[in-house]
Scaffold this motif. Sequence first.
Motif, PDB file in Angstrom:
ATOM      1  N   LEU A 127     125.396  46.879 140.571  1.00 44.08           N
ATOM      2  CA  LEU A 127     126.416  47.890 140.313  1.00 44.08           C
ATOM      3  C   LEU A 127     125.764  49.160 139.787  1.00 44.08           C
ATOM      4  O   LEU A 127     124.747  49.125 139.116  1.00 44.08           O
ATOM      5  N   GLY A 128     126.394  50.278 140.084  1.00 44.69           N
ATOM      6  CA  GLY A 128     125.888  51.552 139.610  1.00 44.69           C
ATOM      7  C   GLY A 128     124.672  52.040 140.365  1.00 44.69           C
ATOM      8  O   GLY A 128     124.088  53.059 140.006  1.00 44.69           O
ATOM      9  N   LEU A 129     124.278  51.320 141.419  1.00 47.23           N
ATOM     10  CA  LEU A 129     123.085  51.688 142.174  1.00 47.23           C
ATOM     11  C   LEU A 129     123.416  52.267 143.551  1.00 47.23           C
ATOM     12  O   LEU A 129     122.525  52.731 144.247  1.00 47.23           O
ATOM     13  N   GLY A 130     124.670  52.207 143.942  1.00 46.32           N
ATOM     14  CA  GLY A 130     125.063  52.694 145.258  1.00 46.32           C
ATOM     15  C   GLY A 130     124.858  51.681 146.365  1.00 46.32           C
ATOM     16  O   GLY A 130     125.252  51.913 147.513  1.00 46.32           O
ATOM     17  N   ASN A 131     124.262  50.517 146.045  1.00 46.73           N
ATOM     18  CA  ASN A 131     123.977  49.524 147.084  1.00 46.73           C
ATOM     19  C   ASN A 131     125.235  48.869 147.615  1.00 46.73           C
ATOM     20  O   ASN A 131     125.351  48.589 148.817  1.00 46.73           O
ATOM     21  N   MET A 132     126.189  48.582 146.728  1.00 39.78           N
ATOM     22  CA  MET A 132     127.421  47.942 147.178  1.00 39.78           C
ATOM     23  C   MET A 132     128.219  48.865 148.101  1.00 39.78           C
ATOM     24  O   MET A 132     128.805  48.419 149.090  1.00 39.78           O
ATOM     25  N   ALA A 133     128.241  50.143 147.763  1.00 33.48           N
ATOM     26  CA  ALA A 133     128.913  51.101 148.637  1.00 33.48           C
ATOM     27  C   ALA A 133     128.207  51.177 149.983  1.00 33.48           C
ATOM     28  O   ALA A 133     128.858  51.255 151.033  1.00 33.48           O
ATOM     29  N   ALA A 134     126.880  51.138 149.962  1.00 38.51           N
ATOM     30  CA  ALA A 134     126.119  51.195 151.215  1.00 38.51           C
ATOM     31  C   ALA A 134     126.417  49.985 152.091  1.00 38.51           C
ATOM     32  O   ALA A 134     126.633  50.120 153.304  1.00 38.51           O
ATOM     33  N   LEU A 135     126.439  48.791 151.502  1.00 39.80           N
ATOM     34  CA  LEU A 135     126.733  47.590 152.283  1.00 39.80           C
ATOM     35  C   LEU A 135     128.158  47.633 152.828  1.00 39.80           C
ATOM     36  O   LEU A 135     128.408  47.279 153.981  1.00 39.80           O
ATOM     37  N   GLY A 136     129.100  48.038 151.982  1.00 36.64           N
ATOM     38  CA  GLY A 136     130.488  48.118 152.420  1.00 36.64           C
ATOM     39  C   GLY A 136     130.710  49.153 153.507  1.00 36.64           C
ATOM     40  O   GLY A 136     131.628  49.023 154.324  1.00 36.64           O
ATOM     41  N   SER A 137     129.861  50.188 153.541  1.00 44.21           N
ATOM     42  CA  SER A 137     130.053  51.264 154.511  1.00 44.21           C
ATOM     43  C   SER A 137     129.817  50.808 155.946  1.00 44.21           C
ATOM     44  O   SER A 137     130.226  51.481 156.890  1.00 44.21           O
ATOM     45  N   TYR A 138     129.150  49.660 156.125  1.00 41.17           N
ATOM     46  CA  TYR A 138     128.884  49.159 157.469  1.00 41.17           C
ATOM     47  C   TYR A 138     129.947  48.167 157.930  1.00 41.17           C
ATOM     48  O   TYR A 138     129.792  47.536 158.976  1.00 41.17           O
ATOM     49  N   ASN A 139     131.023  48.011 157.152  1.00 41.90           N
ATOM     50  CA  ASN A 139     132.137  47.136 157.539  1.00 41.90           C
ATOM     51  C   ASN A 139     133.101  47.851 158.468  1.00 41.90           C
ATOM     52  O   ASN A 139     133.183  49.085 158.483  1.00 41.90           O
ATOM     53  N   ALA A 140     133.865  47.067 159.219  1.00 40.18           N
ATOM     54  CA  ALA A 140     135.012  47.622 159.930  1.00 40.18           C
ATOM     55  C   ALA A 140     136.041  48.082 158.908  1.00 40.18           C
ATOM     56  O   ALA A 140     136.099  47.575 157.785  1.00 40.18           O
ATOM     57  N   PHE A 141     136.868  49.047 159.285  1.00 38.00           N
ATOM     58  CA  PHE A 141     137.775  49.664 158.317  1.00 38.00           C
ATOM     59  C   PHE A 141     138.748  48.660 157.708  1.00 38.00           C
ATOM     60  O   PHE A 141     139.102  48.766 156.537  1.00 38.00           O
ATOM     61  N   ASN A 142     139.172  47.668 158.462  1.00 35.27           N
ATOM     62  CA  ASN A 142     140.165  46.705 157.985  1.00 35.27           C
ATOM     63  C   ASN A 142     139.552  45.365 157.569  1.00 35.27           C
ATOM     64  O   ASN A 142     140.261  44.364 157.449  1.00 35.27           O
ATOM     65  N   HIS A 143     138.243  45.358 157.335  1.00 31.54           N
ATOM     66  CA  HIS A 143     137.594  44.122 156.889  1.00 31.54           C
ATOM     67  C   HIS A 143     138.093  43.740 155.496  1.00 31.54           C
ATOM     68  O   HIS A 143     138.323  44.602 154.639  1.00 31.54           O
ATOM     69  N   ASN A 144     138.230  42.451 155.235  1.00 32.32           N
ATOM     70  CA  ASN A 144     138.721  41.965 153.938  1.00 32.32           C
ATOM     71  C   ASN A 144     137.556  41.907 152.945  1.00 32.32           C
ATOM     72  O   ASN A 144     137.023  40.849 152.634  1.00 32.32           O
TER      73      ASN A 144
ATOM     74  N   SER B 292     135.562  61.899 155.510  1.00 34.19           N
ATOM     75  CA  SER B 292     134.329  61.205 155.874  1.00 34.19           C
ATOM     76  C   SER B 292     133.785  61.781 157.167  1.00 34.19           C
ATOM     77  O   SER B 292     134.518  62.251 158.012  1.00 34.19           O
ATOM     78  N   GLN B 293     132.463  61.730 157.332  1.00 38.41           N
ATOM     79  CA  GLN B 293     131.837  62.348 158.487  1.00 38.41           C
ATOM     80  C   GLN B 293     131.341  61.338 159.521  1.00 38.41           C
ATOM     81  O   GLN B 293     130.804  61.721 160.528  1.00 38.41           O
ATOM     82  N   SER B 294     131.445  60.055 159.257  1.00 43.38           N
ATOM     83  CA  SER B 294     130.902  59.079 160.201  1.00 43.38           C
ATOM     84  C   SER B 294     131.762  57.835 160.227  1.00 43.38           C
ATOM     85  O   SER B 294     132.449  57.528 159.263  1.00 43.38           O
ATOM     86  N   TYR B 295     131.678  57.135 161.322  1.00 49.58           N
ATOM     87  CA  TYR B 295     132.507  55.963 161.511  1.00 49.58           C
ATOM     88  C   TYR B 295     131.668  54.819 162.053  1.00 49.58           C
ATOM     89  O   TYR B 295     130.700  55.029 162.780  1.00 49.58           O
ATOM     90  N   PRO B 296     132.038  53.578 161.725  1.00 53.78           N
ATOM     91  CA  PRO B 296     131.303  52.435 162.266  1.00 53.78           C
ATOM     92  C   PRO B 296     131.309  52.445 163.780  1.00 53.78           C
ATOM     93  O   PRO B 296     132.217  52.959 164.415  1.00 53.78           O
ATOM     94  N   SER B 297     130.276  51.836 164.340  1.00 51.32           N
ATOM     95  CA  SER B 297     130.073  51.926 165.781  1.00 51.32           C
ATOM     96  C   SER B 297     131.186  51.276 166.585  1.00 51.32           C
ATOM     97  O   SER B 297     131.350  51.582 167.749  1.00 51.32           O
ATOM     98  N   SER B 298     131.964  50.356 165.993  1.00 53.42           N
ATOM     99  CA  SER B 298     133.028  49.696 166.748  1.00 53.42           C
ATOM    100  C   SER B 298     134.274  50.570 166.870  1.00 53.42           C
ATOM    101  O   SER B 298     135.163  50.269 167.622  1.00 53.42           O
ATOM    102  N   TYR B 299     134.332  51.668 166.104  1.00 53.60           N
ATOM    103  CA  TYR B 299     135.475  52.571 166.212  1.00 53.60           C
ATOM    104  C   TYR B 299     135.286  53.446 167.456  1.00 53.60           C
ATOM    105  O   TYR B 299     134.212  53.977 167.692  1.00 53.60           O
TER     106      TYR B 299
END
Length: 680
Positions: free
Chosen positions: A343-360, A622-629
């Motif tokens: 936490l506080g390192l930006g890693n969790m946000a980075a990992l989450g950023s590669y999810n599909a928008f509606n991922h649980n 946001s400026q980018s979207y996952p590749s499946s979009y």
Amino acid sequence: MKTSVNLEENTADALSPTKRKDLLGIDAETESENALKEKPGTVVVREQWSSKLDFLLALIGFSVGLGNVWRFPYLCYKNGGGAFLIPYLICLVVGGVPLLLLELGLGQFMAQGGIGVWKLSPLFKGIGLASVVIVTLLNIYYNVILAWALYYMFMSFTSVLPWSHCNNPFNTDLCKDPTGYGVQGTDLWRCDYINKNETYPTDVPLITDLTNVTDDQLNCSMLGEVNRTGSVTEFWERKILQIHLSSGLDDLGSFNWQLTLCLLLAWALVYLCVFKGVKSSGKVVYFTATFPYVLITILLIRAVTLENASEGLIYYLKPNMTRLQDGQTWLDAATQIFFSYSLGLGNMAALGSYNAFNHNFFRDGVIFAVVNSSTSLYSGVVIFAILGFMAGQQGVPVANVVKSGPGLAFIAYPEAVCQMPISTLWAILFFFMLLLLGIDSEFVGVEGMVTAIVDFFPSLHKGKRRPLFVLLLCFLMFLAGLPMTCSGGMYVFQLFDAYAASGFALLWVAFFEAVVIGWVYGSNKMYDNFNEMLDWRPSPYLKVCWMFVTPAFTLGVFIFSCVSFKPLEYNDYVYPAWGQAIGWIMAASSMVQVPIFCIYQMLSTKGTFRERWVLLTTPRHSQSYPSSYDAESIPVQDIGLSSATTRLPMEQENIDPPPYDETIVQTAEQGELLFDYREK
């Protein structure tokens, strides 16, 4: 669905692109180029996990890490055993889980790394910059642990483990191996046999030690009072670290070339895991996140069957309540939560950023939290069972069996391996496991740092720029870690561990994360965003935490720790004032990013204070979207929208920035988007 403000097209006070340029100091075209240097009408394709399991295992890769099998038991041992579990669990409930879900949700919603997610409140982008500084310093010293594991693993390729006996050139006369015998031929070695009513081998030449007498003249009761050092401890301190050749921070000594080569190899392995991005690293965690559990379980079975293992478990579970009065205990607990949960390192946000928008992500986050803390407790049982055995062997209390420090896992675990049949095989597998445990935490840490920087400079996505950029970063961090491979390297390592990724810096970042989301951006809006992704609303508990509990807790622990702060020590060495100053500079290098960036933004933006505040706290898209979009079904990731419309970023549609009058200012202050182009 939120309704947007109905604006008059020709309002006199509208903020035209020229007016916006006057206020922000840049025009819309320049802002677009800085954020996204692509042709209008194109969509930036963002990598995405190839399966949902990739993301979950990447998270679990953190939980099955050195933060659990190394740092958690070490902090328990340092802070009175079971007493440490109380602040640990409190920190987990009021700070760890709420911030974990927040960071995962932010990354997934914005499809951005640790810096880019703060487009939702640009004034506080310094939070992302602080995270990058912390994770960079963390990556530098964390990989040294992998170098230690590699060194041990290579030293295990021998018929007799070098730390299982006292007959190495680096051993002292006070050495005692796990079976209870000292250096062959010494008086202590003879007494070890005599005290066990055994006859020592006569073919071993006797050497002068503390005395030079016959067996009948030996006073073994007197020699039994001499403080002995375990062979495992001596191997760690005198072979791996070679710390006996250094007197302190001002005497680093020469490089340990074997350890230096191991550090170089560790960075090479990390680079191979991350240079292609999540498509490759997502597959690595299938093995690195699961295999270590097998070996930990085997070690657990062996550890709990050792003699006196129960003494260590009692120390582990029985709390010393006086330790709760020490602010360092609470700071260590908070640091451990942030450290193992990243936490506080930006890693969790980075990992989450590669999810599909509606991922649980909520479900995966809860599973991750359970596995993470369970692994810490599970590993603690193994460590303290072994410590109980070592205490019985040495005839000392569990609290005094080894010197507390990050090397605890490199003493306790090898001790257990020595007691197992086919010890060489188990040693190789064990240190291979440590390598796996550390490397997934390290490469995800590097991936999080790279993601944040590359999102900030999108041109690095082109061609082979990203792999070359990752290579440059890894090489620079290798150079920065070289001092930790010297004889006095442990003193440098402790400085990094105590300050660089310290509880002070992580608590500071966590406080501002919670405050900005809870009060500036708005917890209700964050819940709307969660609902948009999950199609259901989480418990109000998270909202209460973001607004009140987490800020109060992090601020309270921060102040408590400052008041009870003690100068850094390692074993019997007290760090000099200049060494402490270096540590505080490392801590401040991340903490100052938040206020400095806020001040810079406010001063460089034109307009009244109210106009500047509204502009700088209004979410950017946001400026980018996952590749499946695809271009026809990209979920809106403009923070103020709670509905999933289909559109491209506004710069890519050549749409001017929104009109801006008093009504809009009031709307923005209420937490709404300035303007919804589609509805207009």
